[in-house]
Design a protein around this motif. Structure first.
Motif, PDB file in Angstrom:
ATOM      1  N   ILE A   1       4.933  14.013   9.642  1.00 12.74           N
ATOM      2  CA  ILE A   1       4.760  15.421  10.043  1.00 12.74           C
ATOM      3  C   ILE A   1       6.109  16.008  10.465  1.00 12.74           C
ATOM      4  N   ARG A   2       6.880  15.191  11.159  1.00  9.77           N
ATOM      5  CA  ARG A   2       8.212  15.653  11.611  1.00  9.77           C
ATOM      6  C   ARG A   2       9.054  16.108  10.418  1.00  9.77           C
ATOM      7  N   TRP A   3       8.959  15.372   9.324  1.00  8.00           N
ATOM      8  CA  TRP A   3       9.705  15.712   8.106  1.00  8.00           C
ATOM      9  C   TRP A   3       9.237  17.077   7.585  1.00  8.00           C
ATOM     10  N   PHE A   4       7.896  17.262   7.571  1.00  8.69           N
ATOM     11  CA  PHE A   4       7.338  18.536   7.104  1.00  8.69           C
ATOM     12  C   PHE A   4       7.844  19.708   7.959  1.00  8.69           C
TER      13      PHE A   4
ATOM     14  N   HIS B   1       0.828  -1.210   0.000  1.00  4.82           N
ATOM     15  CA  HIS B   1       0.000   0.000   0.000  1.00  4.82           C
ATOM     16  C   HIS B   1       0.860   1.257   0.000  1.00  4.82           C
ATOM     17  N   ASP B   2       0.291   2.306  -0.594  1.00  4.80           N
ATOM     18  CA  ASP B   2       0.870   3.649  -0.481  1.00  4.80           C
ATOM     19  C   ASP B   2       0.005   4.463   0.484  1.00  4.80           C
ATOM     20  N   TYR B   3       0.641   5.354   1.221  1.00  2.33           N
ATOM     21  CA  TYR B   3      -0.087   6.326   2.039  1.00  2.33           C
ATOM     22  C   TYR B   3       0.548   7.690   1.794  1.00  2.33           C
ATOM     23  N   SER B   4      -0.268   8.741   1.900  1.00  4.52           N
ATOM     24  CA  SER B   4       0.278  10.073   1.677  1.00  4.52           C
ATOM     25  C   SER B   4      -0.118  10.997   2.817  1.00  4.52           C
ATOM     26  N   LEU B   5       0.889  11.688   3.347  1.00  2.00           N
ATOM     27  CA  LEU B   5       0.580  12.737   4.316  1.00  2.00           C
ATOM     28  C   LEU B   5       0.342  14.013   3.524  1.00  2.00           C
ATOM     29  N   VAL B   6      -0.888  14.512   3.594  1.00  2.00           N
ATOM     30  CA  VAL B   6      -1.231  15.752   2.904  1.00  2.00           C
ATOM     31  C   VAL B   6      -1.183  16.872   3.945  1.00  2.00           C
ATOM     32  N   CYS B   7      -0.317  17.867   3.684  1.00  2.00           N
ATOM     33  CA  CYS B   7      -0.084  18.937   4.668  1.00  2.00           C
ATOM     34  C   CYS B   7      -0.624  20.251   4.124  1.00  2.00           C
ATOM     35  N   PHE B   8      -1.406  20.941   4.916  1.00  2.66           N
ATOM     36  CA  PHE B   8      -1.842  22.291   4.566  1.00  2.66           C
ATOM     37  C   PHE B   8      -1.153  23.260   5.525  1.00  2.66           C
ATOM     38  N   SER B   9      -0.368  24.141   4.937  1.00  2.00           N
ATOM     39  CA  SER B   9       0.403  25.076   5.750  1.00  2.00           C
ATOM     40  C   SER B   9      -0.309  26.423   5.723  1.00  2.00           C
ATOM     41  N   HIS B  10      -0.475  27.016   6.900  1.00  2.00           N
ATOM     42  CA  HIS B  10      -1.274  28.238   7.013  1.00  2.00           C
ATOM     43  C   HIS B  10      -0.425  29.390   7.548  1.00  2.00           C
ATOM     44  N   ASP B  11      -0.969  30.579   7.410  1.00  2.00           N
ATOM     45  CA  ASP B  11      -0.315  31.768   7.954  1.00  2.00           C
ATOM     46  C   ASP B  11      -1.145  32.208   9.155  1.00  2.00           C
ATOM     47  N   LEU B  12      -0.734  31.789  10.323  1.00  2.00           N
ATOM     48  CA  LEU B  12      -1.564  31.975  11.520  1.00  2.00           C
ATOM     49  C   LEU B  12      -1.105  33.194  12.317  1.00  2.00           C
ATOM     50  N   PRO B  13      -2.016  34.121  12.604  1.00  2.00           N
ATOM     51  CA  PRO B  13      -1.616  35.245  13.457  1.00  2.00           C
ATOM     52  C   PRO B  13      -1.236  34.726  14.851  1.00  2.00           C
ATOM     53  N   PRO B  14      -0.182  35.281  15.453  1.00  2.00           N
ATOM     54  CA  PRO B  14       0.317  34.751  16.735  1.00  2.00           C
ATOM     55  C   PRO B  14      -0.761  34.640  17.807  1.00  2.00           C
ATOM     56  N   GLU B  15      -1.698  35.591  17.837  1.00  2.00           N
ATOM     57  CA  GLU B  15      -2.697  35.564  18.912  1.00  2.00           C
ATOM     58  C   GLU B  15      -3.660  34.385  18.768  1.00  2.00           C
TER      59      GLU B  15
END
Lengths: 230, 561
Positions: B210-213, B73-87
């Protein structure tokens, strides 16, 4: 709606508790709904209808009494959520007479009077067959169901399958080789589809098990500040 | 030298000893822990890993996909990276925005899958996943470390090693969901795949990716900031970074509500210990490896930081324990038989409980060939333990309660302290919480975790029932005791299934439950932030997927000498 069996079981369990059943019974109800959904029968929908039509907030009237070799509710209709677990206990004991009814022996038929939504019983019986090594036949009106570890066998009138009520449900423990089936619904071990209205109804019953939180309880109950960055 | 005794089994430690919360809250990772067993399996089965998509803009916003390719089997980690305000950045599970959100996808996602995931995954609990997703997670950047690392790399030099040691991760996950939650694929659908037969493997595969990301996003932002000068992270420094995790009460009830699974985990660990204790002699290689592990553990303790006074005191105790142990090892194993068994018996009167449990992990460590098979026996079909045998009599049931729950019968639940708390689920985020029964409302909606109280109440009802009545008959009259009856029969079959402590008492420390569970995951460096939530690091020092082929997969948990 497409849902995982796990999601349906957990929500059904909470819904049963929310409607008034104690946790021990609600756990069995969740598993029964899951089992029915896994054979592609409308367990969740039946549970919703049952909870809407039969009051489960008081246990007393729902308790089973044994009379003349039959089971019936203390008063009113019998609930499959109360009867089902007792059938499973007896099946696990290897005898429908295990609840102390001297007139019922292994090879006899147990009759239950005036029971609501009898299909739900198949969920409890089906889940029990994986452990009791016996198959369980349920009969009402023109319906015969054979609950076994791999799924559910059926013969009879499909329209009566999801009956809201039957005056008499018969239960019998069988050896696997005693069974002849016409239709077989296998356990799919997968996910299920629910009507949105049923899912929302389950969730609204489940909602009754949650406690409203305040900022203070959020701090104390979870033990962390609202914002924590390091 | 005395002749060795014929091979025999040392005893298993009793549930009465092992299953006390005070001890469970001292468990350490071992070679049976899930992260380690997972990496061993991935290596053994020649898994391949590749970053197959990187569409992240200069603000760090976009999508990335990492593929894990196994034999079947293949599995894929799909990552969505966001721009989050610090607060908006919060560790709490009740947050609703994060620096990054993730899904582990079954297979390789097509364009329309990515589009669908982009509309669901960033919502986390508020979205509804599909059966193609196995895991849902999210993470926030470490305020202490992330910016420092990006700035250092952008300036063309490596980040400060002391700071890396102090924090241990670039990002922290605040939840990792699996098994059918929020529409995800249920466990039963994937449990027949060898990589996911055992518990939490899909979740931990996701965390490892996730660690790799987390490294890639930091290097990406450094490059954006200073395209000319920016450098990549030194692989040796990179290895020091794991994934942080904040775990609160949400995880605590799990051990109570999954008793058969808890039994299999504890039973595997205790069986491993029993096998080692049953060895008539200590092999030269194993002895040498063990002594090295003790030294490496000493180094590891120096980088275990916490501001929590209880844990800080325990770490100091552990440092003393290691010194005492090293003294003992000067003459150990000598020529006495069953030396591992002797060491364990010695520890019970010379080391702290935390030291004893660390020693358990350390003696198991050099015995992979003897115990690693047990890592594959840490799953269970929970439905096989849900039925109630209706033939058991009232009298027999009372005997079983006295056998397994005398401690509960000895508790006076009329005392406020014995039932001071109640577990509930908050309406707001469906998160388990702990309330004060005599100070807060909501106890009428208590979750079924008051096992000791419920068993005692069951016992009282049995006392006034007919001795040879069957459980089937008893429960027909008293269905309110059904939960307790089921629990008792299960614990009679699976004795490590029950925590031998009152989970609603005023003295109960919830993080002891978290610590136990997280140790089985393979977490270390536990950093309690209160009595009910804890921060940990996962996969620190573990190889990265892109260096997996060239490294030993299971020699990372203790720092090198």
């Amino acid at each position: 709606m497409h849902l995982s069996l796990n999601q349906v079981e957990h929500t059904a369990r909470k819904a049963a508790r929310g409607a008034g059943l104690l946790w021990g019974l609600a756990e069995d109800a969740g598993r029964a709904v899951r089992w029915l959904e896994a054979v592609d029968l409308p367990g969740a929908s039946q549970l919703v209808s049952l909870l809407q039509k039969v009051d489960h907030s008081q246990l007393g009237p729902l308790k089973i009494i044994q009379q003349n070799g039959r089971w019936k509710a203390q008063s009113g209709k019998a609930s499959p959520l109360i009867v089902g677990p007792s059938i499973a206990d007896c099946a696990n004991a290897g005898s429908l007479g295990a609840a102390g009814n001297q007139e019922i022996y292994d090879d006899r038929i147990l009759a239950i009077e005036n029971i609501a939504f009898p299909l739900l019983i198949a969920g409890f019986a089906g889940a029990a067959t994986t452990q009791c090594e016996r198959w369980i036949r349920l009969t009402w009106d023109q319906v015969k169901l054979y609950c076994c570890p791999d799924g559910l066998g059926f013969s009879g009138n499909r329209k009566e399958l999801d009956a809201e009520f039957t005056g008499k449900l018969e239960v019998q423990l069988l050896q696997p080789d005693e069974v002849v089936m016409h239709v077989f619904w296998p356990l799919s071990h997968d996910s299920c589809s629910l009507l949105k209205a049923d899912w929302e109804a389950l969730e609204s019953y489940a909602q009754l098990t949650y406690v409203k939180s305040s900022a203070a309880s959020r701090m104390a109950g979870a033990g962390a500040g609202l914002n924590d960055n390091d | 030298m005395e002749p060795l005794k014929s091979p025999q089994s040392a005893p298993m430690r009793s549930p009465q000893m092992v299953m006390k919360l005070e001890r469970m809250g001292c468990f350490h990772q071992s070679r049976l822990s899930f992260m380690r067993a997972l990496l061993r399996q991935l290596k053994q089965d020649h898994w391949q890993f590749e970053r197959i998509r990187w569409e992240i803009d200069q603000n760090g916003v976009g999508v990335a996909v990492y593929r894990a390719r196994g034999p079947e089997h293949d599995y894929s980690l799909v990552c969505f990276s966001h721009d989050l305000p610090p607060e908006k950045r919060s560790d709490r599970v009740i947050a609703d925005q994060w620096d990054a959100t993730f899904a582990l996808f079954d297979g390789e996602p097509r364009e329309q899958d990515i589009d669908r995931l982009a509309s669901v995954v960033p919502l986390q609990e508020a979205g509804q996943c599909s059966q193609r997703e196995l895991v849902l997670s999210r993470a926030n950047r470490s305020v202490r470390l992330f910016e420092h690392v990006v700035k250092s790399l952008a300036d063309g030099h490596q980040p400060d090693l002391d700071m890396i040691q102090q924090v241990g991760y670039l990002m922290r996950t605040t939840a990792v969901y699996g098994n059918g939650k929020f529409g995800l694929c249920g466990r039963e659908r994937i449990a027949d795949r060898s990589e996911f037969t055992n518990a939490f493997r899909a979740e931990l595969l996701a965390v490892w990716l996730i660690r790799w990301f987390t490294i890639d996003i930091a290097e990406h932002l450094a490059k954006i900031r200073n395209p000319e000068k920016a450098v990549l992270m030194d692989p040796a420094i990179r290895r020091r970074l794991g994934v942080g995790n904040s775990t609160g009460l949400g995880m605590a009830p799990f051990l109570g509500t999954h008793p058969s699974l808890l039994h299999t985990w504890i039973n595997a660990r205790e069986t491993a210990l029993m096998r080692v204790r049953s060895l008539p002699a200590a092999g030269i290689n194993e002895t040498h490896a063990f002594e090295q592990i003790v030294q490496r553990m000493r180094i590891s303790l120096d980088s275990w930081h916490t501001a929590d006074p209880r844990q800080a005191k325990r770490i100091e105790g552990l440092k003393r324990d290691i010194e005492v142990l090293e003294q003992q090892l000067i003459t150990w194993p000598g020529d006495s038989p069953f030396p591992w068994n002797q060491l364990i018996i010695w520890s019970e009167s010379h080391l702290s409980i935390e030291g004893q449990e660390l020693l358990v992990s350390m003696v198991i460590e050099p015995h992979g060939a003897l115990v690693d098979d047990l890592a594959d026996q840490m799953a269970v079909d929970e439905s096989a333990y849900q039925g109630i045998d209706g033939s058991v009599t009232v009298e027999k049931t009372m005997q079983l309660i006295r056998l397994h729950y005398q401690w509960a019968l000895d508790t006076d639940f009329d005392e406020h302290d014995a039932c001071a708390r109640f577990w509930y689920v908050s309406e707001e985020k469906l998160e388990p919480r702990l309330g004060e029964r005599f100070e807060e409302s909501g106890a009428d909606k208590e979750q079924p975790l008051a096992f000791a109280r419920d068993i005692k109440s069951f016992f009282r009802q049995l006392e006034s029932s007919v001795a040879n009545d069957s459980m089937a008959r008893f429960l027909m009259s008293y269905p309110e005791h059904r939960g307790a009856a089921r629990r008792l029969q299960l614990v009679n079959r699976l004795p490590y299934a029950e925590i031998r402590d009152n989970l609603i008492g005023s003295e109960m420390v919830p993080i002891d439950m978290l610590r136990c569970k997280l140790s089985f995951f393979g977490a270390n460096k536990f950093d309690p932030r209160s009595d009910r939530w804890v921060r940990i690091t996962m996969y620190q020092d573990a190889p990265f997927p892109d260096e997996f082929n060239a490294t030993e997969p299971d020699d990372w948990i203790f720092p090198p000498l």
